[in-house]
Design a protein around this motif. Structure first.
Motif, mmCIF file in Angstrom:
data_model
loop_
_atom_site.group_PDB
_atom_site.id
_atom_site.type_symbol
_atom_site.label_atom_id
_atom_site.label_comp_id
_atom_site.label_asym_id
_atom_site.label_seq_id
_atom_site.Cartn_x
_atom_site.Cartn_y
_atom_site.Cartn_z
ATOM 1 N N PHE A 73 0.963 -1.269 -0.162
ATOM 2 C CA PHE A 73 -0.069 0.153 0.032
ATOM 3 C C PHE A 73 0.825 1.266 0.036
ATOM 4 N N THR A 141 13.882 28.497 14.449
ATOM 5 C CA THR A 141 14.260 28.917 15.901
ATOM 6 C C THR A 141 16.028 29.264 15.478
ATOM 7 N N ASN A 156 7.873 26.227 13.633
ATOM 8 C CA ASN A 156 8.697 25.167 13.774
ATOM 9 C C ASN A 156 9.134 24.266 12.594
ATOM 10 N N ILE A 158 8.580 21.334 11.659
ATOM 11 C CA ILE A 158 7.451 20.634 10.602
ATOM 12 C C ILE A 158 6.498 21.550 10.218
ATOM 13 N N ASN A 159 6.459 22.926 10.479
ATOM 14 C CA ASN A 159 5.585 23.794 9.654
ATOM 15 C C ASN A 159 6.330 24.080 8.292
ATOM 16 N N SER A 162 6.559 21.001 6.065
ATOM 17 C CA SER A 162 5.081 20.858 5.495
ATOM 18 C C SER A 162 4.562 21.850 4.551
ATOM 19 N N PRO A 250 10.725 12.066 15.496
ATOM 20 C CA PRO A 250 9.710 11.034 15.054
ATOM 21 C C PRO A 250 8.634 11.812 14.178
ATOM 22 N N SER A 251 8.043 12.970 14.662
ATOM 23 C CA SER A 251 7.003 13.516 13.852
ATOM 24 C C SER A 251 7.365 13.957 12.258
ATOM 25 N N ALA A 253 9.657 12.299 10.647
ATOM 26 C CA ALA A 253 10.411 10.923 9.973
ATOM 27 C C ALA A 253 9.731 10.505 8.744
ATOM 28 N N PRO A 255 10.246 7.301 6.980
ATOM 29 C CA PRO A 255 11.004 6.095 6.753
ATOM 30 C C PRO A 255 10.329 5.455 5.199
ATOM 31 N N SER B 185 2.677 16.832 18.879
ATOM 32 C CA SER B 185 3.322 16.170 17.797
ATOM 33 C C SER B 185 4.218 14.820 17.976
ATOM 34 N N TYR B 186 4.564 14.777 19.437
ATOM 35 C CA TYR B 186 5.429 13.665 19.478
ATOM 36 C C TYR B 186 4.556 12.190 19.663
ATOM 37 N N PRO B 187 4.940 11.550 18.739
ATOM 38 C CA PRO B 187 3.809 10.306 18.654
ATOM 39 C C PRO B 187 3.958 9.541 19.908
ATOM 40 N N TYR B 188 4.934 9.444 20.722
ATOM 41 C CA TYR B 188 4.781 8.506 21.824
ATOM 42 C C TYR B 188 4.284 8.912 22.872
ATOM 43 N N PRO B 239 3.580 21.934 19.726
ATOM 44 C CA PRO B 239 3.977 21.100 18.627
ATOM 45 C C PRO B 239 5.375 20.565 18.794
ATOM 46 N N GLU B 240 6.049 21.255 19.802
ATOM 47 C CA GLU B 240 7.636 20.840 19.712
ATOM 48 C C GLU B 240 7.562 19.588 20.552
ATOM 49 N N GLU B 241 8.689 18.725 20.185
ATOM 50 C CA GLU B 241 8.731 17.395 20.767
ATOM 51 C C GLU B 241 9.709 17.704 21.939
ATOM 52 N N ALA B 246 13.545 23.730 21.279
ATOM 53 C CA ALA B 246 12.517 24.702 21.843
ATOM 54 C C ALA B 246 11.670 24.291 22.859
ATOM 55 N N GLN B 386 5.107 5.615 14.026
ATOM 56 C CA GLN B 386 5.189 6.123 12.528
ATOM 57 C C GLN B 386 3.737 6.360 11.989
ATOM 58 N N SER B 389 2.062 9.697 13.462
ATOM 59 C CA SER B 389 2.893 10.790 12.934
ATOM 60 C C SER B 389 2.473 11.174 11.581
ATOM 61 N N LYS B 390 2.507 9.817 10.767
ATOM 62 C CA LYS B 390 2.181 10.091 9.482
ATOM 63 C C LYS B 390 0.946 10.658 9.095
ATOM 64 N N THR B 393 0.288 14.291 11.908
ATOM 65 C CA THR B 393 1.121 15.491 11.871
ATOM 66 C C THR B 393 0.542 16.520 10.683
ATOM 67 N N LEU B 397 -1.063 20.144 11.934
ATOM 68 C CA LEU B 397 -0.654 21.480 11.326
ATOM 69 C C LEU B 397 -1.662 22.369 10.593
ATOM 70 N N GLU B 412 -4.159 3.212 8.532
ATOM 71 C CA GLU B 412 -2.644 2.882 8.212
ATOM 72 C C GLU B 412 -2.173 1.809 9.329
#
Lengths: 304, 425
Positions: A73, A141, A156, A158-159, A162, A250-251, A253, A255, B185-188, B239-241, B246, B386, B389-390, B393, B397, B412
């Motif tokens: 997929f 930053t 930040n 990720i902004n 994306s 991780p946010s 990543a 892979p 945003s930190y997936p954990y 949003p920061e991990e 930050a 993942q 996040s995928k 995120t 945003l 997913e």
């Protein structure tokens, strides 16, 4: 009567000399040929073989590996990502490199030499290091471009990622890493253009713009097409840039962003070397097809 | 000239072959190849000193390269290690498939008494389809890490329930001081909160091989997701991990009220990065939902040692595995909380005596939290982090909600699970 054998002798000597020359030229390319066979051709054949092999039993597996690869997929999304990246990057490379090279040709020679070296410098850094450097450049930053990012409201990393889009970010990264080398190559081609043609155009009243677009580019097309072929080939193999995005956290990543990353995961995370080889073979096939299309459509090897 | 060079090359090759041959001869003796990471190299050296009769070949392998290197070695039939350190809890399942079959089933080789001495559910990530394929080194249940003086200044107490936790976030957000209670945003972080109410976010089904339960439409998932959405809206989840510069700035600026994070956060993040002063960091047991009788806490990380199924030196490898995982002398010097309860006491004594934490008995709190470890925390061939996040995120945003992202995350997860050969229920 006497002169005949002498002539024959001389002919023979000429032929022997020629044979020696051919032999010598083979000797010169032999080391390259051996390395090419060992590290270029053999791995490709090995991968091709693997792609038809059952990863567990080791026997012939038909097209099953290809079927698994296509049914994954993640493949359609990865293919779209890579496609988008290749389009952006190839256009960026062709247009950017050609424009910069022609502009360098139009300015003072010494300044041009200095600038060419400056453009070349980022290419001397390995791409993994470039990615790490970019991770800082993309962070609002700490980046020197933070003013620009704040203008878009990106607070930040990720902004930014994306906002620009991963394909665009990777294309810009790759452009700065590789364009310098191509600027040098294309400059070499520009330097080799016949002076009398350019002189004639100038006498006929062509300005710099006309000189560049009507005279130089049409004479440089072969190098530009070559650049396009090689850019497509390496662009399809994109791996390092998305793979190292995990360094952001991780946010961000990615892979499974590109096809090569999927091939990597199949081999090294799952242990399925068959599907991995199938994916790699498909990428190679696409790469060869595009190269052939470009070569035939542009009559690349035709001599005038 | 060329001939002489060729002769030299031949000699070199012969010498190389001789070295390889002698190396193979030495392998026949009790020789153990061990893969470890840099942190645990000293532990191997300590074992070496205790056991001079065993020849130990130590190789330091970057944790993220362990699986890929093994895949290549197993395929090329190279020098496969007898004992390996697995930093990621997912390695156990990745190395127990038909395609990459590395780990030995040690279910019957470990005495029951030893197994019983591990913390609650500690060896769940080492249990693949009912078989024990490794022993857990350290446990990582999530607890509350709080800024004790800040909480006191705010006139608040540590929340015992997630409802109170959310209320606290609303209260500190109302002060408009930029107080933080976690990352959006930190997936954990999201994963840990999602699992607290019993959400079936890829949890193995007992008694069924390679079967996962994936259902994110239940109230057990929606409840924590709504809490997360509210906390994102009020600005206490940023949003920061947590490890990012930050976030560290926020923590150092005394804006971090509390954080739900695993056992190792105290030493490695709060102390090392956030640089909290002594007695500033408090530890509390994880919150429960009001209708739960006790908390249920997800874990994050925790490594394990495993043995190669075809090793020629099984007993030596087993002895070393047990020493690494269960001995007091090793646990005391370890950097993380041992999964083996008796051995963890030595480490805990050090934590309590350090005087760094605000609590009287910080280790006691960690032990109590370990008792609440989620039974579903196991080793998977898919990455839930993942998937989160995928999917989430981009939604985050664009100002979207986690509640609306759940169907996407579920899809997913199902896709990933099926791709990796799981049956999904």
């Amino acid at each position: 009567m006497m002169s005949q054998p002498v002539l024959l002798d001389r002919d023979k000597m000429k032929r022997a000399h020629r044979r020696r020359e051919i032999f010598a030229s083979y000797l010169f390319i032999a080391p390259y040929l051996v390395l090419l066979l060992m590290f270029g051709v053999f791995p490709v054949c090995y991968a091709l073989g693997l792609s038809f092999t059952d990863a567990i039993e080791g026997g012939f597996y038909g097209l099953n590996n290809y079927a698994s690869a296509i049914q994954d997929f993640r493949v359609p999304r990865a293919a779209r990502n890579v496609g988008g990246y290749v389009v952006i990057w190839v256009l960026l490379t062709i247009v950017g490199v050609t424009v910069v090279t022609l502009m360098l040709d139009a300015i003072n020679k010494r300044a041009a030499n200095v600038l060419r070296t400056v453009f070349f410098l980022p290419g001397a850094v390995t791409s993994s290091a470039v990615v790490v450097l970019w991770l800082f450049l993309l962070d609002p930053t700490v980046s020197p471009f933070q003013g620009l990012y704040h203008l878009f409201g990106w607070e930040n990393r990720i902004n930014v990622l994306s906002g620009v889009g991963f394909a665009g970010v990777f294309a810009v990264m790759a452009f700065f890493a590789h364009s310098g080398g191509w600027i040098v190559v294309l400059s070499g081609a520009v330097a080799g253009l016949p002076g009398e043609v350019i002189e004639a155009a100038r006498i006929d009243g062509a300005n710099r713009w006309q000189l560049a677009t009507r005279i130089k580019v049409p004479m440089l097309w072969r190098t530009i097409v070559l650049m396009g072929i090689l850019a497509v080939a390496s662009g399809l193999q994109i791996f390092v840039e998305p793979q190292l995005m995990s360094l952001v956290g991780p946010s961000a990543a990615q892979p499974d962003w590109s096809i090569n990353q999927l091939a990597y995961q199949y081999a090294f995370a799952v242990g399925d070397f068959g599907v991995s080889a199938a994916l790699s073979t498909v990428v190679l096939a696409i790469s060869i097809t595009i190269a052939l299309l470009l070569i035939f459509c542009t009559k690349f090897y035709h001599t005038n | 000239m060329l001939n002489r060079k060729l002769a030299g090359l031949g000699l070199g090759l012969l010498a190389g072959a001789a070295i390889v041959l002698s190396a193979t001869a030495a392998m026949a003796q009790d020789r153990l190849t061990v893969w470890t990471d840099v942190v645990r190299q000293s532990q191997i050296e300590a074992y070496k000193a205790l056991h001079p009769e065993v020849t130990i070949d130590v190789q330091t392998v970057a944790p993220e390269e362990v699986v890929s290197k093994l895949q290549v070695l197993m395929r090329a039939k190279g020098a496969i290690p007898d004992l390996i350190w697995m930093a990621d809890s997912n390695f156990a399942s990745r190395l127990s498939t038909r395609l990459s079959n590395y780990l030995m089933d040690i279910s019957d080789l470990i005495p029951q008494a030893t197994k019983d001495n591990f913390y609650n559910n500690a060896n769940r990530p080492c249990t693949i389809n009912g078989k024990l394929v490794c022993l857990r080194n350290d446990i990582t249940p999530n607890v509350i890490w709080y800024n004790a003086p800040l909480l006191q200044d705010l006139g608040k107490t540590v929340p015992a329930t997630w409802e109170e936790f959310e209320q606290l976030s609303a209260d500190v957000a109302a002060l408009n001081q930029g107080y933080v209670m976690g990352s959006s945003s930190y997936p954990y972080t999201l994963w840990v909160m999602m699992m607290s109410a019993g959400c079936d976010m890829a949890v193995p089904v007992d008694g069924k091989e390679d079967t996962l339960k994936i259902d994110l439409s239940t109230e057990q998932c929606l409840r924590p997701a709504r809490m997360i959405d509210n906390m994102i809206a009020n600005g206490t989840l940023i949003p920061e991990e947590p490890p990012s510069p930050a976030f560290v700035q926020k923590a150092q600026a005394n804006k971090l009220v509390m954080l739900v994070a695993p056992t190792w956060y105290g030493e490695f993040v709060v102390k090392a990065s956030y640089a909290f002063a002594p007695k500033q960091t408090g530890i509390a047991i994880p919150p429960k939902w009001a209708d739960q009788t006790e908390p249920m806490t997800w874990s994050m990380g925790g490594g394990a040692w495993g043995i190669w199924k075809d090793t020629q030196v099984r007993d030596a490898a087993l002895d070393m595995l047990l020493w690494l995982d269960t001995s007091n002398e090793n646990a005391a010097a370890a950097v993380t909380m041992a999964a083996y309860e008796p051995a963890s006491q030595a480490w805990g004594k050090g934590i309590n005596e350090s005087g760094y934490y605000a609590n009287e008995d910080p280790f006691g709190t960690l032990v109590e939290s370990a008792g609440y470890a989620h039974p579903g925390y196991s080793s998977l061939r898919i990455s839930v982090d993942q998937a989160i996040s995928k999917t989430f995120t981009p939604i985050l945003l664009s100002g979207g909600k986690l509640v609306d992202a759940l169907p996407g995350i579920q899809q997913e997860l199902i896709n990933q699970a099926q791709l990796n050969g799981y049956t999904v229920e």
